[in-house]
Design an enzyme around this catalytic site. Structure first.
Site, PDB file in Angstrom:
ATOM      1  N   CYS A  56      22.703  14.240 -12.438  1.00  0.00           N
ATOM      2  CA  CYS A  56      22.796  13.395 -11.245  1.00  0.00           C
ATOM      3  C   CYS A  56      22.875  11.960 -11.753  1.00  0.00           C
ATOM      4  O   CYS A  56      21.886  11.410 -12.229  1.00  0.00           O
ATOM      5  CB  CYS A  56      21.563  13.603 -10.364  1.00  0.00           C
ATOM      6  SG  CYS A  56      21.330  12.324  -9.126  1.00  0.00           S
TER       7      CYS A  56
ATOM      8  N   HIS B 299      -1.692   2.751   1.841  1.00  0.00           N
ATOM      9  CA  HIS B 299      -2.304   1.652   2.579  1.00  0.00           C
ATOM     10  C   HIS B 299      -3.724   1.400   2.114  1.00  0.00           C
ATOM     11  O   HIS B 299      -4.423   2.317   1.688  1.00  0.00           O
ATOM     12  CB  HIS B 299      -2.342   1.985   4.081  1.00  0.00           C
ATOM     13  CG  HIS B 299      -0.996   1.920   4.738  1.00  0.00           C
ATOM     14  ND1 HIS B 299      -0.319   0.740   4.905  1.00  0.00           N
ATOM     15  CD2 HIS B 299      -0.208   2.889   5.254  1.00  0.00           C
ATOM     16  CE1 HIS B 299       0.838   0.987   5.516  1.00  0.00           C
ATOM     17  NE2 HIS B 299       0.937   2.284   5.737  1.00  0.00           N
TER      18      HIS B 299
ATOM     19  N   ALA C 294       6.041   6.188   2.797  1.00  0.00           N
ATOM     20  CA  ALA C 294       5.740   6.208   1.356  1.00  0.00           C
ATOM     21  C   ALA C 294       4.900   5.004   0.924  1.00  0.00           C
ATOM     22  O   ALA C 294       5.143   4.415  -0.122  1.00  0.00           O
ATOM     23  CB  ALA C 294       7.023   6.297   0.541  1.00  0.00           C
ATOM     24  N   ILE C 295       3.935   4.651   1.746  1.00  0.00           N
ATOM     25  CA  ILE C 295       3.078   3.519   1.413  1.00  0.00           C
ATOM     26  C   ILE C 295       1.636   3.997   1.277  1.00  0.00           C
ATOM     27  O   ILE C 295       1.154   4.799   2.076  1.00  0.00           O
ATOM     28  CB  ILE C 295       3.179   2.421   2.494  1.00  0.00           C
ATOM     29  CG1 ILE C 295       4.594   1.832   2.473  1.00  0.00           C
ATOM     30  CG2 ILE C 295       2.149   1.314   2.257  1.00  0.00           C
ATOM     31  CD1 ILE C 295       4.862   0.844   3.567  1.00  0.00           C
TER      32      ILE C 295
END
Lengths: 408, 472
Positions: B414, B64, B61-62
């Site tokens: 939730c 770059h 989940a980066i």
């Protein structure tokens, strides 16, 4: 919208409702309980089995009956109990941000009682490797699933499965097996790392000293790999696995307020009157240490009222006490702080202890030593009466509760 | 425009396309979205029941910058461009991104000696803002680092992003702009022909003039359906641990390892959801379905993570998962145009597909043109604004106006992730509704928190059944 109340109780389980009932009855002013679930009552609402004491005619109560009675008592004494209302964070030392279908609120109180309870660790927190299929749940989710779908029938089988493995050997595992049976789901085995389970499970085989080492299956669970006491790994076929017990306090609000957690319990540290380190913030019930029976939590809820009323009356807060620690095969002790007033202790052993010698010492000198008559077990706390903590020097060092076993 | 999941595919002219993109991961969705700017009949076809259901859902989940790519490669160029394009698109589409910057932390002399070389490499890749930090400067920026950190290279621009929202935003915009999305629609055979290729799927036959292989892990197998055998995909498994939100304050930047002869090491990174992620492992496997975690993998990660940020290990683990990267044994993408087949392969997108996705899509448009596709004039895409899943941006449960208008957004279902009933309903009413609880989690975060459904699982399931029926 900003409002001011006298006492704000977070959590309408046994502890929170009992605290609210007692405080409202004692004239604490506006006492408001916030419950994020759609109904008040807490965990007992989902426990359709006896073990919750008796009603005024002596008839045994089940969880839902107990929850209804606790709610009634709180309402009758004049507390406001609001459901479907979530406290999402702190807006000040005694002020909470709240989300409800009616909108956002900021509620300031003279005292805040945290009674947010505990939950079972899910599979991920237990670091059980394997795939991530459907059919993996805790007892809490199991009970609510059955509660929402009704017992038996295709609806619940679609949501659960046909053949389950239950993980854990503590009393809650029995409730899981019962709930599964009532829903028409067979339990293939109970698997526990304990050397012996809390009790029998009828015809269901119990595998002791056995660990779940992998979950199998794509989409839906197809089995769990277990490693037994002989070190051999085998596969139990099942489409559902229920992880039971292994409780952890639901301490989000406590931590968000900066309260220190006791290492053994992972609950906020309090003194014997349930005061936390923050003036005006109290903590009771299973938030303090994972799970105790509803009646124990409720007793703490009633007991916190004295200190809350002292605060509301402007009486000075006693000086902070000395820390209470455990030594030897004890997992935790509450409360975490002891003041000049003698209070009972709750102690939880790490494992089954055979007629242990319990000791309470301060600065190396024994305050009390006594051999227990029974054998304490890791799924039940030992209550040590106030006589165990009389004579504590509030200016001294930490009080240490220890246990020693002697070969007989 | 339509989204189908069940039943036979359309037939006749409805089943004839100018381009069919096979594989609805982040790359395939980006390609379909780029094609949707042109007056073409486009279909996006996916074997799984949801978009982004393979590598795209289980990564680090980066976003770059490409500072450490091999200079001069296609990957280096596309990651650099993709970083810029996705950064801009995220703002428009409401994809949560936090440009925290990365720190490459050196733990021994060898790693410290490597930092200036990495800075130089970054410069050759067009990144001139890296900076070397002393141990003291590093400690000021990351006070919870374990003992023994000697120095670091700061890389501004490295960002954390929501990979689920990104993929879904591409797919949603593509669908709204006229692309047909066929899910649960595995392509089993390709009968090449002129002017039509015939794709035999589980749900019927599609005809297309041009074909794009964006099959990720299965790109080699799909190539084989057209008798191309240019490379083999070896899945490289990455196991990851996600720590409780209480750990978020322990880490301020993306903490990257310094690559060295002993392997790449693991990273510790905040997530846009307010957690901290630790991983990934790097295990070369044969099985393209081996997305399970292992006891050894998790123990190894905890050991390494405990050295980087010791206090991490005091926190609970919220989630454990594994993803597979599509490695091909070559340190670059394997993108190829096959003009004779009017076919483009987008392979070997190993671990930077999310970052490069938008630039890759533009690159593929060029390759399709090489295969004779006439794109025609451009038109603007239908706008999208995705529901926000990021902690750095306003969430519905704190939105007084929204709750006043629709009280369901004040009903938290939730509790750990603060997901409201309104968001669950909206997910099922969206252009591409979830196919099940996992898809719902990727769209809302529901059930993705520390309790993993202990409190909310039963109710979320009941709501999914209620709203899901309406959606179908």
């Amino acid at each position: 919208m900003s409002r001011v109340v006298d006492v704000l109780v977070v959590g309408a389980g046994p502890a929170g409702l009992a605290a609210a009932a007692r405080l409202a009855a004692a004239g604490a002013g506006r006492v408001e309980v916030l419950e994020r679930e759609r109904a008040a009552g807490g965990v007992p609402r989902h426990c359709g089995h006896p073990g919750f004491g008796a009603d005024h005619r002596g008839r045994p109560l089940d969880g839902p009956g107990y929850a209804r009675r606790a709610l009634r008592a709180a309402l009758r004494s004049g507390a406001a109990v609001r459901t479907g209302v979530s406290a999402t964070g702190w807006a000040g030392p005694l002020s909470l941000d709240v989300t409800a279908p009616t909108g956002l609120e900021r509620i300031r109180a003279k005292a805040v009682v945290l009674a947010t309870g505990a939950r079972e660790r899910p599979r991920s927190a237990r670091l059980v490797p394997g795939t991530r299929p459907a059919g993996v749940l805790t007892t809490g989710e199991l009970q609510q699933t059955v509660g929402l779908s009704g017992s038996g029938g295709e609806a619940v089988r679609g949501r659960l499965g046909r053949r389950a493995v239950v993980v854990g050997g503590e009393p809650v595992a029995r409730h899981a097996v019962r709930t599964l049976r009532a829903a028409g789901v067979e339990t293939a085995a109970v698997v526990t790392e304990l050397p012996c389970a809390a009790h029998g499970f009828g015809a269901v085989p119990v595998l002791t000293r056995t660990a779940v080492v992998e979950l199998l299956g794509r989409g839906r669970l197809t089995g769990v790999a277990v490693r037994g006491r002989d070190g051999v790994t085998s596969v139990l076929r099942c489409d559902t696995v229920v992880f039971t017990g292994d409780w952890i306090p639901d301490h989000e609000l406590a931590r968000a307020r900066g309260l220190a957690l006791a290492p053994g319990t992972r609950g906020p540290v309090t003194d014997g009157a349930y005061r936390t380190a923050e003036p005006g913030v109290f903590a009771v019930g299973n938030l303090l240490r994972g799970v105790e029976p509803a009646q124990v939590a409720a007793a703490e809820g009633r007991a916190v009222a004295d200190a809350v009323l002292d605060l509301l009356a402007g009486r000075p807060r006693p000086t902070a006490g000395v820390p209470v620690l455990t030594a030897g095969p004890l997992r935790w002790v509450t409360p975490g702080l002891l003041g000049p007033t003698a209070v009972p202790l709750l102690v939880r052993p790490d494992r089954r202890l055979v007629r242990p010698l319990l000791t309470v010492t301060q600065d190396g000198s024994p305050l009390r030593r006594e051999r227990l008559r029974g054998d304490p077990v890791p799924w039940r706390s030992v209550r040590l009466g106030p006589e165990w903590t009389s004579g504590v020097d509030p200016a001294g060092g930490p009080v240490v509760v220890g246990a020693e076993e002697y070969a007989s | 425009m339509s989204v189908t999941r069940t039943g036979p595919l359309p037939s006749g002219p409805e089943a004839e396309y100018d381009v069919v993109v096979v594989g609805a991961g982040v790359v395939g969705c980006a390609i379909a979205r780029a094609l949707a700017r042109h007056p073409l009949r486009v279909a996006l076809v996916e074997a799984a029941s949801d978009v982004g259901d393979g590598t795209s859902k289980a990564n680090t989940a980066i976003l770059h910058t490409g500072f450490d790519a091999a200079p001069g490669t296609l990957e280096a160029r596309l990651v650099r461009e993709g970083h810029r394009l996705l950064g801009a698109f995220a703002g428009e589409a409401g994809i949560p991104v936090e440009p925290l910057g990365a720190l490459l932390v050196a733990w021994d002399e060898q790693q410290r000696a490597a930092l200036p070389r990495l800075a130089e490499k970054a410069e050759r890749n067009g990144h001139r803002t890296t900076r070397l930090l002393s141990a003291d400067e590093l400690r000021l920026r990351e006070p919870h680092l374990g003992p023994g950190a000697l120095a670091a290279l700061a890389v501004p621009g490295e960002s954390v992003i929501c990979p689920w929202t990104t993929t879904l935003a591409y797919a949603t915009q593509a669908v709204r702009s006229g692309v047909d999305l066929h899910l649960d629609c595995r392509v089993e055979k390709v009968r090449t022909g002129d002017p039509w290729h015939r794709l035999v799927t589980r749900r019927g036959v599609l005809r297309t003039r041009h074909l794009v292989n964006a099959c990720g892990l299965h790109a080699d197998a799909f190539d084989a359906l057209l008798d191309r055998r240019d490379f083999t995909v070896t899945p490289r498994r990455g196991q990851l641990l996600v720590f409780d939100k209480f750990a978020r304050d322990l880490v301020r930047h993306i903490l990257l390892p310094v690559p060295g002869p002993l392997g790449k090491g693991v990273l510790v990174s905040p997530t846009v959801y307010g957690n901290v992620m630790l991983g990934p492992t790097a295990e070369d496997l044969d099985d393209k379905t081996a997305t399970g975690t292992t006891a050894e993998g998790l123990a190894g990660l905890r050991e390494q993570g405990g050295r980087i940020v010791p206090a991490l290990l005091d926190e609970e683990v919220t989630a454990v998962y594994a993803g597979l990267r599509a490695a091909t044994g070559q340190e670059d993408y394997r993108c190829a145009a096959h003009p004779a087949l009017r076919y483009v392969t987008v392979g070997g997108i190993r671990s930077t597909g999310l970052s490069a996705s938008l630039a890759l899509a533009e690159h593929v448009l060029g390759l399709l043109a090489d295969c004779g596709l006439e794109l025609g004039p451009e038109r603007p895409l239908a706008p999208v604004r995705m529901p926000n899943l990021g902690e750095a941006f306003p969430r519905p449960y704190r939105d007084a106006e929204l709750i006043a208008r629709e009280p369901e957004f004040g009903m938290i279902v939730c509790h750990c992730e603060r997901v409201t009933r309104g968001e669950i309903r909206a997910a099922y009413a969206s252009d591409i509704p979830p196919a099940g609880p996992d898809g719902l989690r990727r769209r809302t975060r529901a059930r993705g928190g520390r309790c993993q459904g202990h409190f909310c699982g039963a109710e979320i399931r009941a709501l999914s059944e209620e709203y899901g029926q309406g959606a179908r």
